[in-house]
Design an enzyme around this catalytic site. Structure first.
Site, PDB file in Angstrom:
ATOM      1  N   HIS A   1     -13.308   5.026   8.641  1.00 47.87           N
ATOM      2  CA  HIS A   1     -12.598   3.800   8.220  1.00 47.87           C
ATOM      3  C   HIS A   1     -13.063   3.360   6.819  1.00 47.87           C
ATOM      4  CE1 HIS A   1     -10.290   0.067   9.818  1.00 47.87           C
ATOM      5  NE2 HIS A   1     -10.105   0.232   8.527  1.00 47.87           N
TER       6      HIS A   1
ATOM      7  N   ARG B   1      -3.944   1.644  11.497  1.00 48.05           N
ATOM      8  CA  ARG B   1      -4.735   1.246  12.661  1.00 48.05           C
ATOM      9  C   ARG B   1      -4.647   2.341  13.720  1.00 48.05           C
ATOM     10  NH1 ARG B   1      -6.984  -1.455   9.729  1.00 48.05           N
ATOM     11  NH2 ARG B   1      -7.315  -3.713   9.717  1.00 48.05           N
TER      12      ARG B   1
ATOM     13  N   GLU C   1     -13.944   1.940  17.272  1.00 45.91           N
ATOM     14  CA  GLU C   1     -14.744   2.204  16.065  1.00 45.91           C
ATOM     15  C   GLU C   1     -16.090   1.522  16.206  1.00 45.91           C
ATOM     16  OE1 GLU C   1     -12.590   1.167  12.506  1.00 45.91           O
ATOM     17  OE2 GLU C   1     -10.840   2.320  13.097  1.00 45.91           O
TER      18      GLU C   1
ATOM     19  N   ILE D   1       0.841  -1.202   0.000  1.00 45.36           N
ATOM     20  CA  ILE D   1       0.000   0.000   0.000  1.00 45.36           C
ATOM     21  C   ILE D   1       0.873   1.248   0.000  1.00 45.36           C
ATOM     22  CG2 ILE D   1      -1.687   1.313   1.347  1.00 45.36           C
ATOM     23  CD1 ILE D   1      -2.579  -1.552   2.457  1.00 45.36           C
TER      24      ILE D   1
END
Lengths: 315, 315
Positions: free
Chosen positions: B275, B227, B256, B147
């Site tokens: 998110h 995270r 969350e 990523i």
């Protein structure tokens, strides 16, 4: 040697210039207040909107005009040509901010940032926002020159297919395919994002017609960062009301500023930005990069000037 | 052959799969309702959050589990390993949406889109918005894997300098410079945008300390799409209140959904997103690209599976 700058750059640019050219005397003064300086100035740096024939007549020693923008429409070019005065400009410095602005709009459209920011203002955690990607999409840039090529360069990094449109259909860097203006209808059917960078000329006025919007995908996004008169307002409003395309982002308008009661402001699938696509904190630093390069050339009587204007052609 | 999918893909993906594999019988059923199917299923496709030891015991003929996400934390891996069941997952499909999301945030930050949209809502034409650029900036990606490398690839297209941080300091594509985790303080001083893609592990918990934010530029932007527990909330709130950095964009949180009364929501220099950095309409199509490739491999008893999990390592 004396130089007149009709603009007032920030201190860091002045200091850099003074340190680089200690032998030059720099005046910072508007032309309207520069009566006494004009007869001595060999060089004038101007945005190009203030210089008249009268100023020119007073500036007997003038050899070079550096225009700190790309536009020359308001300059007395015939009189400048008669005196054989060198003119250079700052063309090319808009491409980076305009390309970033365009990709920024596309990303905020596909990622639905306005929806997400609205949720955020209301402390709402909602993941059910349908988010798309630029990856694999097709972008068409109408008016594919230096700015369009920069948009295409960034688009290729996002793995988009790039279609460029210009008068000749000749290839331009970073475009996968080129179309002539009379060929775009076919390309529009395949295009997700249509970006107009067209200038305002006789040929480009009302370039985008009703049938072009009909040809576009219903999910298509139209972005205009060129000039406002490439599409009639009524044509665009009609296409958006009929949802022939998904959204239009307009940075330029037939009348600027856009009047506060203009219907564009209140349309949900049209977004108004106030002619800012080329705005950048880097604008003057980039002008000064060109200016310093050319001033070095002038001092050593060289011939590697950047952005020399052909006064017969006017660009 | 019978396959159980515990997810319900959209019709175009089902139809494509049925046409590609006419010899296979596909069931679409949640595991809780798949009592009668489990004993016959050779293959299960699941998001990986629903499969228990009890399901596994019923699935006597099970040979392969395709996990349609990257996470395996909730899977009974020991029991799966005992039975020598093949496990593959969908890792790698997040990098494109997450990289686009990151660049989208950076552009909307530098172009001040939230300010411009607020003006637009009020029909205000105001060009005096100080707009910056990505061009020439420095971005640091902490947790430089697939990523991070995709973020760096896009960043290079915008002519940014890219600094990657990983445990080894070994080079990763598209990063101009690599730093080990213990070397980042020096790099932070030069960095405009700090992006954390760190997972949640013992080593990454509270990775970003008070002194890291002090080392950052006052104009720096901190983005967390990894995270939430890589930084203590109190440390981040303190850094933002003291304006040690300009802005934080957080997509992940220790709790969350973020509670509606959490102080993050109301901070002007902190933006909450729910998110969603990896959200994409392309998510399931990409899962199915991997799945179809692997199903072809399974049918011809081949060995070119994509994304095979080493059950001893757990990834």
């Amino acid at each position: 040697m004396q130089v007149l700058l009709t603009l007032n750059p920030p201190p860091f640019l002045k200091e850099d210039m003074h340190a680089t050219f200690p032998q030059i005397y720099f005046h910072y003064e508007k032309l309207s207040a520069a009566e006494n300086i004009l007869p001595h100035a060999e060089i004038i740096v101007t945005y190009g909107e203030d210089l008249t024939v009268e100023h020119l007549e007073k500036a007997k020693r003038l050899k070079w005009i550096m225009v700190a923008s790309a536009g020359l429409e308001k300059m007395p070019l015939a009189q400048i040509a008669e005196r054989n005065i060198l003119v250079t400009n700052a063309r090319g410095i808009h491409k980076i901010p305009m390309a970033e602005f365009t990709i920024g709009l596309l990303l905020q459209h596909m990622k639905q940032f306005p929806v997400i920011w609205q949720q955020e203002r209301e402390n709402i955690w909602n993941k059910r926002v349908p988010m798309g990607e630029l990856y694999g999409k097709t972008i068409m840039v109408v008016g594919a020159g230096a700015i369009g090529s920069e948009i295409a360069k960034l688009s290729k990094a996002f793995s988009m297919t790039t279609i460029g449109v210009n008068a000749s259909g000749n290839s331009v860097a970073y475009f996968d395919q080129m179309l002539r203006a009379d060929e775009i209808a076919e390309g529009l059917k395949r295009t997700d994002f249509v970006v107009s960078v067209l200038p305002s000329t006789e040929k480009t006025q009302h370039f985008f017609q009703k049938e072009h919007f009909i040809a576009m995908k219903e999910s298509a996004v139209f972005i205009n960062i060129g000039r406002g008169d490439v599409v009639q307002e009524s044509v665009l409003i009609d296409a958006l009301k009929k949802e022939e395309i998904a959204h239009a982002y307009l940075d330029v308008f037939q009348t600027e500023p856009l009047p506060a009661d203009h219907p564009f402001w209140s349309m949900n699938n049209l977004t108004v930005t106030p002619h800012i696509s080329s705005k950048s904190k880097q604008y003057l630093p980039r002008v000064f990069d060109i200016w310093k390069h050319n001033l070095h050339t002038y001092i050593r009587n060289g011939n590697d000037y950047l952005n020399v204007i052909d006064l017969k052609r006017g660009y």
